[in-house]
Motif scaffolding. Structure first.
Motif, PDB file in Angstrom:
ATOM      1  N   THR A 121      36.626  74.694  71.283  1.00 45.05           N
ATOM      2  CA  THR A 121      36.792  74.896  72.716  1.00 45.05           C
ATOM      3  C   THR A 121      35.746  74.118  73.504  1.00 45.05           C
ATOM      4  O   THR A 121      36.053  73.467  74.510  1.00 45.05           O
ATOM      5  CB  THR A 121      36.710  76.392  73.059  1.00 45.05           C
ATOM      6  OG1 THR A 121      37.710  77.098  72.318  1.00 45.05           O
ATOM      7  CG2 THR A 121      36.935  76.613  74.547  1.00 45.05           C
ATOM      8  N   ALA A 122      34.502  74.172  73.034  1.00 44.10           N
ATOM      9  CA  ALA A 122      33.429  73.457  73.738  1.00 44.10           C
ATOM     10  C   ALA A 122      33.672  71.953  73.711  1.00 44.10           C
ATOM     11  O   ALA A 122      33.481  71.259  74.719  1.00 44.10           O
ATOM     12  CB  ALA A 122      32.084  73.794  73.101  1.00 44.10           C
ATOM     13  N   ASN A 133      36.598  70.386  73.368  1.00 47.35           N
ATOM     14  CA  ASN A 133      37.727  70.089  74.239  1.00 47.35           C
ATOM     15  C   ASN A 133      37.321  70.122  75.699  1.00 47.35           C
ATOM     16  O   ASN A 133      37.767  69.308  76.508  1.00 47.35           O
ATOM     17  CB  ASN A 133      38.860  71.091  73.996  1.00 47.35           C
ATOM     18  CG  ASN A 133      39.845  70.614  72.943  1.00 47.35           C
ATOM     19  OD1 ASN A 133      40.309  69.484  72.992  1.00 47.35           O
ATOM     20  ND2 ASN A 133      40.138  71.451  71.984  1.00 47.35           N
ATOM     21  N   GLU A 134      36.459  71.070  76.047  1.00 48.77           N
ATOM     22  CA  GLU A 134      36.023  71.187  77.433  1.00 48.77           C
ATOM     23  C   GLU A 134      35.228  69.959  77.851  1.00 48.77           C
ATOM     24  O   GLU A 134      35.442  69.396  78.925  1.00 48.77           O
ATOM     25  CB  GLU A 134      35.173  72.455  77.602  1.00 48.77           C
ATOM     26  CG  GLU A 134      34.657  72.665  79.006  1.00 48.77           C
ATOM     27  CD  GLU A 134      35.738  72.989  80.013  1.00 48.77           C
ATOM     28  OE1 GLU A 134      35.484  72.815  81.213  1.00 48.77           O
ATOM     29  OE2 GLU A 134      36.839  73.393  79.598  1.00 48.77           O
ATOM     30  N   ALA A 166      41.378  73.413  76.823  1.00 45.02           N
ATOM     31  CA  ALA A 166      40.274  74.356  76.645  1.00 45.02           C
ATOM     32  C   ALA A 166      40.697  75.644  75.949  1.00 45.02           C
ATOM     33  O   ALA A 166      39.881  76.307  75.321  1.00 45.02           O
ATOM     34  CB  ALA A 166      39.654  74.689  77.997  1.00 45.02           C
ATOM     35  N   TYR A 167      41.982  76.016  76.045  1.00 47.69           N
ATOM     36  CA  TYR A 167      42.432  77.277  75.461  1.00 47.69           C
ATOM     37  C   TYR A 167      43.273  77.069  74.197  1.00 47.69           C
ATOM     38  O   TYR A 167      43.902  78.004  73.717  1.00 47.69           O
ATOM     39  CB  TYR A 167      43.251  78.062  76.492  1.00 47.69           C
ATOM     40  CG  TYR A 167      42.432  78.540  77.667  1.00 47.69           C
ATOM     41  CD1 TYR A 167      41.799  79.775  77.640  1.00 47.69           C
ATOM     42  CD2 TYR A 167      42.271  77.739  78.790  1.00 47.69           C
ATOM     43  CE1 TYR A 167      41.033  80.208  78.713  1.00 47.69           C
ATOM     44  CE2 TYR A 167      41.504  78.167  79.871  1.00 47.69           C
ATOM     45  CZ  TYR A 167      40.894  79.404  79.826  1.00 47.69           C
ATOM     46  OH  TYR A 167      40.135  79.823  80.880  1.00 47.69           O
ATOM     47  N   THR A 194      41.910  63.589  82.268  1.00 45.88           N
ATOM     48  CA  THR A 194      41.796  64.670  81.294  1.00 45.88           C
ATOM     49  C   THR A 194      43.186  65.248  81.032  1.00 45.88           C
ATOM     50  O   THR A 194      44.160  64.897  81.704  1.00 45.88           O
ATOM     51  CB  THR A 194      40.875  65.789  81.799  1.00 45.88           C
ATOM     52  OG1 THR A 194      41.450  66.390  82.961  1.00 45.88           O
ATOM     53  CG2 THR A 194      39.495  65.245  82.158  1.00 45.88           C
ATOM     54  N   TRP A 225      46.184  71.414  81.417  1.00 43.46           N
ATOM     55  CA  TRP A 225      46.166  72.598  80.559  1.00 43.46           C
ATOM     56  C   TRP A 225      47.546  73.233  80.439  1.00 43.46           C
ATOM     57  O   TRP A 225      48.323  73.278  81.389  1.00 43.46           O
ATOM     58  CB  TRP A 225      45.198  73.629  81.119  1.00 43.46           C
ATOM     59  CG  TRP A 225      43.766  73.271  80.917  1.00 43.46           C
ATOM     60  CD1 TRP A 225      43.278  72.147  80.328  1.00 43.46           C
ATOM     61  CD2 TRP A 225      42.628  74.036  81.330  1.00 43.46           C
ATOM     62  NE1 TRP A 225      41.906  72.153  80.331  1.00 43.46           N
ATOM     63  CE2 TRP A 225      41.480  73.305  80.942  1.00 43.46           C
ATOM     64  CE3 TRP A 225      42.466  75.250  81.980  1.00 43.46           C
ATOM     65  CZ2 TRP A 225      40.192  73.769  81.196  1.00 43.46           C
ATOM     66  CZ3 TRP A 225      41.186  75.713  82.237  1.00 43.46           C
ATOM     67  CH2 TRP A 225      40.062  74.982  81.832  1.00 43.46           C
ATOM     68  N   SER A 251      40.013  73.514  86.215  1.00 43.22           N
ATOM     69  CA  SER A 251      40.410  73.132  84.864  1.00 43.22           C
ATOM     70  C   SER A 251      39.469  71.995  84.467  1.00 43.22           C
ATOM     71  O   SER A 251      38.483  71.726  85.145  1.00 43.22           O
ATOM     72  CB  SER A 251      41.874  72.683  84.829  1.00 43.22           C
ATOM     73  OG  SER A 251      42.022  71.412  85.446  1.00 43.22           O
ATOM     74  N   SER A 252      39.748  71.329  83.380  1.00 44.67           N
ATOM     75  CA  SER A 252      38.872  70.226  82.979  1.00 44.67           C
ATOM     76  C   SER A 252      38.940  69.062  83.954  1.00 44.67           C
ATOM     77  O   SER A 252      38.044  68.214  83.971  1.00 44.67           O
ATOM     78  CB  SER A 252      39.230  69.738  81.567  1.00 44.67           C
ATOM     79  OG  SER A 252      40.584  69.308  81.520  1.00 44.67           O
TER      80      SER A 252
END
Length: 517
Positions: free
Chosen positions: A167-168, A170-171, A177-178, A265, A268, A343-344
């Motif tokens: 997750t980190a 991907n962020e 992120a999820y 990016t 999501w 979001s990102s």
């Protein structure tokens, strides 16, 4: 025996080959790297409002922006910039909502309370009687405590170190992120609480995912269907889209997310986290309609909205929280009810104080939407950041330095002679290790650097220097041993570490790239 010089001089033909490779790689990188135009180049809607937004926007932060300003009975809308670097944003362009969707989820909860289907005091233990909670206190968490972020549920489901790492990563790199999370209620049931239910404020995305899943359990239908029928359609939010499946595509003309200009990016999508705002899209006009419906006594959601917006619990020095909504004191001593989202690659904000309201949606994470929104309706809220992008000069220098320094180190290593320390001496493992390490660090800078204020040609030059380093390393390869020194195992370690990091980064970058719209 005397030591060889620090730098080994290659023949002219090698320099020519290195220069040609550098030029070719720089040109290719310039062609492949994404570019965006200044937001003010394209405008739509209310010209005066668009000019005001353009003047307020910090330089080199925006890709596209859509705003709506409520003044009494009037709603004005404007749009600036592009959806993807080239396609203009229109007033009806959909953006990711981020956590603004929590207010919609809270309104669904309030509507179910008003209809008698559930109570604010209903507990998770009552809704999920078959679930075994690792923390026995979790069964006593009420829906109201979740909706006001006083449940004690952790912010995200990080019980598994692998999930935390994925997750980190991907962020940071702009992915999903999820993506690594499972069923919210199952994840939450396996975790200890941060505090006793009701004891303190702790913002929780996992909590809102559990809330949405719990409402589904009570209703016997999926969250997306319930929200459409009971909130979106009554309000007239016809341009709001919920990506309720993993296969669901983006809404037509969507404003694609960017960490900042020139850094796209992934959009999501996480069906289990729709109640949180992961996978939901809306327009400034739809959110303005929701703001109006949430404050007007004759709206179809009036009773539920009043229940949801009522301040209930402290959430900071000058802020209270209702069901989803935050209520903060303005500089004039009034109350603004609001929520923001992220979001990102998207930032959103909406809020209302008295008869004035604002919606700001930006498909660049660099835009300070809260400060921009409050400026547009001429008020101030102390907890919001300043309307500034920080120091663009220092950010640009840091980005440029990182993009060029690491490739230059590879060139220096390829030209290095025998060094006093064997771990620094040039050998084949060192050549490969430095190339992999430099490429890894260059890719990281390319992903997280400040490319809004830094010319993209700097990043492309970094690619050119890496290509030159490859040529120089290839020239040096036959003249050096596999390892130098009396401890070859140490050289293997110094090679395997950057090799593993490069492989991990490459895997993640490919995963992120395949997630891009």
């Amino acid at each position: 025996m005397s030591e060889s010089p620090l730098l080994v001089r290659p023949p002219g033909t090698v320099w020519i080959a290195a220069g040609a490779a550098a030029l070719a790689a720089t040109v290719v990188a310039l062609l492949l790297l994404p570019t965006t135009e200044p937001a003010a180049e394209h405008t739509a809607g209310d010209e005066e409002l668009a000019a005001q937004v353009s003047e307020l926007l910090p330089d080199d932060t925006a890709v596209g922006v859509s705003v709506a300003v409520i003044e009494g009975e009037t709603t004005r809308q404007a749009a600036l910039g592009t959806t993807d670097g080239s396609t203009p944003v229109e007033v009806a362009t959909p953006f990711e909502t981020g956590s603004i969707m929590k207010t919609v989820t809270a309104t669904l909860l309030a509507e179910m309370v008003e209809s008698g289907e559930v109570e604010l005091e209903t507990t998770l233990g009552e809704i999920w009687p078959e679930t075994e909670f690792s923390d026995e206190r979790a069964a006593d968490i009420t829906l109201e405590q979740i909706a006001t972020h006083h449940s004690g549920i952790p912010r995200l489901a990080f019980a598994d170190p692998y999930v935390l790492a994925q997750t980190a990563t991907n962020e940071v790199l702009g992915g999903q992120a999820y993506a690594a999370f499972d069923s919210p209620i199952e994840d939450m049931a396996a975790m200890p609480l941060l505090d006793a239910p009701g004891a303190s404020y702790a913002y929780s995305n996992l909590g809102y995912a559990v809330l949405g899943q719990s409402l589904e359990q009570v209703l016997g239908t999926d969250y997306a269907t319930a929200v459409r029928q009971r909130v979106l359609e009554p309000v007239g939010m016809e341009h709001t889209t919920l990506r309720a499946t993993d296969e669901a595509g983006l809404p037509p003309g969507a404003a694609l997310p960017h960490a900042e200009p020139n850094v796209p990016t992934a959009a999501w999508r996480a069906p289990d986290y729709l109640p949180v705002g992961a996978g939901s899209w809306s327009t400034a006009g739809d959110l303005a309609a929701f703001l109006r419906a949430s404050t007007e006594e004759d709206s179809p959601i009036a009773a539920a909205a009043a229940l949801a917006r009522e301040p209930r619990e402290p959430a900071g020095e000058s802020t209270e929280t209702g069901l989803g909504w935050a209520a903060s004191t303005t500089a004039e001593g009034n109350t603004m009810t609001w929520h923001n989202g992220a979001s990102s690659g998207t930032r959103t904000f909406f809020g209302r104080s008295g008869d004035r309201g604002v919606v700001v949606m930006a498909n660049s994470a660099a835009v300070p939407v809260e400060a921009l929104g409050t400026r547009l309706i001429e008020t101030e809220v102390e907890i919001f950041p300043e309307l500034s992008s920080g120091s663009p000069i220092s950010a640009a220098l840091g980005t440029a330095g990182g993009a060029l320094l690491f490739p230059l180190l590879s060139i220096a290593f390829a030209l290095r002679g025998r060094a006093r320390l064997s771990v620094l001496a040039t050998d084949r493992l060192g050549l490969l290790g430095y190339l992999l390490a430099s490429t890894t660090l260059w890719l990281i800078v390319l992903r997280i650097g400040n490319w809004g204020s830094t010319p993209l040609v700097i990043g492309a030059l970094g690619a050119g220097l890496l290509a030159a380093a490859v040529v120089l390393s290839g020239w040096r390869w036959p003249s050096v041993p596999l390892t130098r020194g009396t401890r070859p195992w140490l050289r293997w370690i110094t090679f395997l570490i950057p090799a593993a990091l490069f492989a991990l980064l490459l895997y993640t970058v490919i995963a992120v790239f395949t997630q891009l719209p």
